[in-house]
Write an enzyme that holds these catalytic residues in place. Structure first.
Site, PDB file in Angstrom:
ATOM      1  N   ASP A  50      44.660  -2.225 -32.894  1.00  0.00           N
ATOM      2  CA  ASP A  50      45.415  -1.457 -31.899  1.00  0.00           C
ATOM      3  C   ASP A  50      45.603  -2.281 -30.620  1.00  0.00           C
ATOM      4  OD1 ASP A  50      42.851  -1.257 -30.938  1.00  0.00           O
ATOM      5  OD2 ASP A  50      42.830   0.930 -30.784  1.00  0.00           O
ATOM      6  N   ASP A  89      43.562  -0.473 -37.888  1.00  0.00           N
ATOM      7  CA  ASP A  89      42.843   0.293 -36.869  1.00  0.00           C
ATOM      8  C   ASP A  89      43.324   1.736 -36.815  1.00  0.00           C
ATOM      9  OD1 ASP A  89      40.807  -0.951 -35.480  1.00  0.00           O
ATOM     10  OD2 ASP A  89      42.119  -1.827 -33.959  1.00  0.00           O
ATOM     11  N   LYS A 119      39.658   0.790 -39.665  1.00  0.00           N
ATOM     12  CA  LYS A 119      38.592   0.500 -38.710  1.00  0.00           C
ATOM     13  C   LYS A 119      38.620   1.567 -37.619  1.00  0.00           C
ATOM     14  CE  LYS A 119      38.780  -3.053 -35.589  1.00  0.00           C
ATOM     15  NZ  LYS A 119      38.690  -2.362 -34.295  1.00  0.00           N
ATOM     16  N   GLU A 121      36.342   2.832 -33.848  1.00  0.00           N
ATOM     17  CA  GLU A 121      35.367   2.428 -32.841  1.00  0.00           C
ATOM     18  C   GLU A 121      34.244   3.462 -32.763  1.00  0.00           C
ATOM     19  OE1 GLU A 121      37.311   1.535 -29.111  1.00  0.00           O
ATOM     20  OE2 GLU A 121      38.729   0.178 -30.096  1.00  0.00           O
ATOM     21  N   GLU A 185      31.693  -6.471 -30.656  1.00  0.00           N
ATOM     22  CA  GLU A 185      32.534  -7.027 -29.593  1.00  0.00           C
ATOM     23  C   GLU A 185      31.772  -7.151 -28.281  1.00  0.00           C
ATOM     24  OE1 GLU A 185      36.494  -5.409 -29.185  1.00  0.00           O
ATOM     25  OE2 GLU A 185      36.845  -6.518 -27.321  1.00  0.00           O
TER      26      GLU A 185
HETATM   27  O1  KIV Z   1      42.362  -4.066 -31.965  1.00  0.00           O
HETATM   28  C1  KIV Z   1      41.897  -5.201 -32.208  1.00  0.00           C
HETATM   29  O2  KIV Z   1      42.617  -6.198 -32.312  1.00  0.00           O
HETATM   30  C2  KIV Z   1      40.445  -5.315 -32.367  1.00  0.00           C
HETATM   31  C3  KIV Z   1      39.853  -6.685 -32.269  1.00  0.00           C
HETATM   32  C4  KIV Z   1      39.750  -7.110 -30.862  1.00  0.00           C
HETATM   33  C5  KIV Z   1      38.546  -6.735 -32.973  1.00  0.00           C
HETATM   34  O3  KIV Z   1      39.793  -4.338 -32.509  1.00  0.00           O
END
Ligand code: KIV
Length: 268
Positions: A50, A89, A119, A121, A185
């Site tokens: 994202d 994401d 993915k 968070e 991160e």
């Molecule tokens: O959104 C993204 O590109 C990420 C990376 C920074 C790991 O989550």
């Protein structure tokens, strides 16, 4: 039905790399041509991050990115990837409301992009959601440490996260809930090393030092398309900003001078 390539990085193969001691390379991708090049270069996983909101849309945070935008970009990247694992994401507020919301939205990602996994968070706070997703057979990568979607709670996006107890709890909670990999991160490298040694699943670092099982970078940053962002963890492998600018300036000059196009570029 077309046969799957037998060198394709599947979720189980991605996880198995840790046991085999093979480091995992991950880069972000947002469009078909770039994803094709990165796939051809042998990158193990393409993350449709994202960060799209910042490095493609030019916004100051990742928060405005919508699920439909992630699906639009995820579909292009998944279609381009022949070998790389594609991870999409889940954007802000597409999974935080409830585990049911997360399953419905992640399900849309898998159905509409054909990418195999998502993915999100979170660690302890998202354990129930990670469990709901994996129960629905949706493979999940967790993301702990600096969580860009928490920018307003953190008061910024570049603060190293140093709460060792919390980081370990988040990493363990995500793993126990069923995540198959975890992004770390912006955390101190000794904590990243401790988490990597403790977990059975691969850790993918960004600003987490050299002791993770793999590494991810934001592609426009590592290619030097973006400028003015130079955190300690970023290595630039090219300076595409200057390459593109110089090529465009040369084109402008030749068009103005009438040296391009010539008759050689015209049809008889
Ligand atoms: O959104 C993204 O590109 C990420 C990376 C920074 C790991 O989550």
């Amino acid at each position: 039905m077309s046969a799957a390539r037998d060198d394709r990085i599947t979720v189980p193969r991605f996880v198995a790399a840790k046991g085999a001691g093979r480091k995992l390379s991950v880069l972000t991708a947002y469009d078909f041509p770039t994803a094709s090049i990165l796939d051809d270069a042998g990158v193990d996983a393409l993350l449709v991050g994202d960060t799209l909101g910042m490095v493609v849309q030019g916004k100051s945070t990742t928060l405005p990115v919508t699920l439909d935008q992630m699906i639009y970009h995820g579909e292009m990247v998944a279609r381009a990837a022949k070998r790389s694992l594609v991870i999409v994401d889940l954007p802000f507020l597409s999974y935080q409301v409830s585990p049911q919301q997360a399953v419905e939205n992640a399900g849309r990602v898998l159905k509409e992009t054909l990418a195999p996994c998502v993915k999100l968070e979170g660690g302890v706070g998202q354990a129930g959601t990670i469990a709901a997703l994996t129960t629905a057979d949706i493979p999940v990568v967790a993301h702990v440490g600096l969580k860009p979607q928490s920018v307003h709670m953190l008061g910024g996006m570049n603060k190293v996260q140093r709460d060792r107890k919390r980081l370990l709890e988040d990493a363990h909670a995500a793993t126990e809930a069923g995540a198959f990999a975890i992004v770390l991160e912006l955390i101190p490298m000794d904590i990243a090393a401790e988490i990597t040694a403790a977990l059975p699943i691969p850790t993918i670092g960004i600003g987490a030092g050299p002791h993770c099982d793999g590494q991810v970078l934001v592609t426009p940053d590592m290619l030097g398309v973006t400028t003015g962002f130079s955190p300690r963890f970023l290595k630039r492998y090219a300076n595409l900003h200057d390459v593109i600018r110089n090529a465009a300036a040369e084109y402008v000059k030749e068009v103005r001078e009438g040296t391009f196009p010539t008759e050689q570029h015209g049809h008889p």
